[in-house]
Design an enzyme around this catalytic site. Structure first.
Site, mmCIF file in Angstrom:
data_model
loop_
_atom_site.group_PDB
_atom_site.id
_atom_site.type_symbol
_atom_site.label_atom_id
_atom_site.label_comp_id
_atom_site.label_asym_id
_atom_site.label_seq_id
_atom_site.Cartn_x
_atom_site.Cartn_y
_atom_site.Cartn_z
ATOM 1 C CG HIS A 1 -2.130 0.771 1.022
ATOM 2 N ND1 HIS A 1 -1.905 2.226 1.187
ATOM 3 C CD2 HIS A 1 -3.272 0.466 0.546
ATOM 4 C CE1 HIS A 1 -3.345 2.857 0.996
ATOM 5 N NE2 HIS A 1 -3.965 1.693 0.447
ATOM 6 C CG ASP B 1 -8.186 -4.163 -3.775
ATOM 7 O OD1 ASP B 1 -9.394 -4.312 -3.841
ATOM 8 O OD2 ASP B 1 -7.314 -3.562 -4.092
#
Ligand code: CMC
Length: 382
Positions: A266, A317
């Site tokens: 991320h 996700d």
């Protein structure tokens, strides 16, 4: 260029990493603490307690709704779910290609057909926000039914946002536990600061373009695998692995091929994405309910193996993939599911941007040649 220009000073912040471009009251994506806050509420405070209807109200209005406000908001969403006959006819004609490209195209045409699309007053923007939050589930589920030549199903006014989605997709009223899990997914993905698609939406409307242009810019941006399509890619990865005992060989091969693990890493969070543990919980619950825990088991083993090998944390996700799969959402609809959830966040950001607008226009450091002299065509090489 002035002396203060960062570009003149040769300072480039590639990918705008770490650059603060605006204030927002919508959410705090706290990378150091690994916290996500919607309008003051830490995400764990909302998930499983507030339905998507309440959270979309919170994002667009700044406070949790009273009972009367929620009833009114829900009623407004329910009455806006159905599509006009013109849009349905158009949807039947369009090619059933990439679902995100399809969604982006239909919403663009909805803007073309809206005679008040250029009205940027807060009231007009709120009307359009409600409309798209209500209609996106209908657009996605109708796309799926049309491409499989199934009959169209009208929305069920007695069902909540998530339950109605599953009804319109599958043609049967869902088990309440499945609807609850999808509702939690929608809540967890409703908003996330200045991510790429939200920034695209804000950039589009900051030129005083219209609401639909903001949403279609966001949809086009979410479509990429480094952003929204990572959930589809994560499920394809789980399917390629196939069974828990194949996790280790898969990790070794991915590392030696210098490829990425989808659903890992991320830009902002320095540890685990705060949404991931909630999604993991719902994935486990749905896997157990389906009696198909292998996707959850592969995921859990992969999470450990990638951590051991590369010290990478999972992102939103990763467990979204198995959860949506357990909810029998077709794999290529995972990114539209993300869009469905994020419509509330995008809409709230469009309102916030236009409430205190300034054109978004960064600089670039030019590194190409200078002082070239024009050569007429007959003096250039063949
Ligand atoms: N698999 C393997 N290596 C990775 C991954 C990954 N998923 N993510 C980051 N790295 C490595 C990368 O190779 C690089 O290593 P090195 O410095 O040795 O070259 C280092 O970590 C930094 O990566 P980066 O690409 O410079 O970091 P970034 O902040 O630009 O990228 C990211 C963030 C999300 C694009 C990236 O982690 C990635 O590609 N992840 C996979 C796609 C994904 O899951 N996307 C969903 C993001 S979260 C939800 C959303 O916003 O949509």
């Amino acid at each position: 260029m002035t002396a203060q220009d960062p570009a003149a000073a040769g300072h480039v912040q590639k990918g705008l990493e770490g650059v603060v471009v605006s204030e927002t009251q919508l959410s705090d994506v706290d990378g150091a603490r690994c916290q996500l806050i919607y309008r003051g509420y830490e995400i764990g405070e909302l998930v499983g307690k507030a339905a998507y209807e309440e959270v979309s109200f919170l994002l667009l209005n700044g406070h949790l709704p009273s009972r009367t406000e929620l009833a009114d908001w829900t009623e407004q969403l329910v009455t806006r779910r159905a599509l006009s006959p013109d849009i349905i006819q158009l949807m039947e004609q369009l090619p059933f290609g990439n679902p995100m490209a399809y969604l982006r195209s239909v919403i663009s045409i909805m803007g073309l057909a809206d005679s008040c699309a250029e009205d940027l007053s807060p009231q007009a923007l709120r009307e359009r926000a409600l409309d798209l939050i209500a209609k996106t589930p209908t657009l996605i589920t109708l796309f799926d039914r049309l491409r499989h030549k199934r009959s169209m199903l009208g929305p069920r006014p007695d069902l909540g946002h998530a339950a109605n989605f599953l009804f319109m997709l599958h043609g049967e009223e869902p088990d309440p536990e499945f609807a609850k899990a999808l509702d939690a997914y929608f809540v967890l993905l409703a908003e996330h600061g200045f991510n790429a698609s939200t920034f695209a939406a804000r950039t589009a409307v900051a030129t005083q373009s219209d609401f639909y242009s903001g949403i279609t810019a966001a949809l086009g941006t979410l479509k990429g695998p480094l952003h929204g399509a990572a959930n589809t890619k994560a499920m394809e990865m789980l399917m390629e692995i196939g069974s828990p005992d194949q996790v280790e060989p898969y990790v070794q091969k991915t590392l030696s091929d210098h490829k990425r693990f989808m659903g890992f890493g991320h830009r902002v969070y320095k540890g685990e994405d705060p949404r991931a543990k909630h999604l993991k919980h719902f994935s486990h619950q749905m896997g157990a309910a389906r009696g198909e825990l292998q996707w959850f088991e592969i995921s859990e083993r992969l999470q450990d193996a990638v951590w051991q090998a590369k010290k990478l944390y999972i992102n939103v996700d990763f467990y979204s993939a198995s959860l949506l799969y357990y909810l029998r959402i077709p794999v290529d609809l995972f990114t539209p599911m993300f869009a469905c959830a994020r419509t509330a966040g995008w809409a709230a950001h469009i309102l916030e941007q236009l409430g205190d607008n300034r054109l978004i226009r960064p600089l670039a450091l030019y590194v190409g040649p200078r002082d070239l002299k024009f050569a007429p065509l007959d003096q250039r090489s063949a």
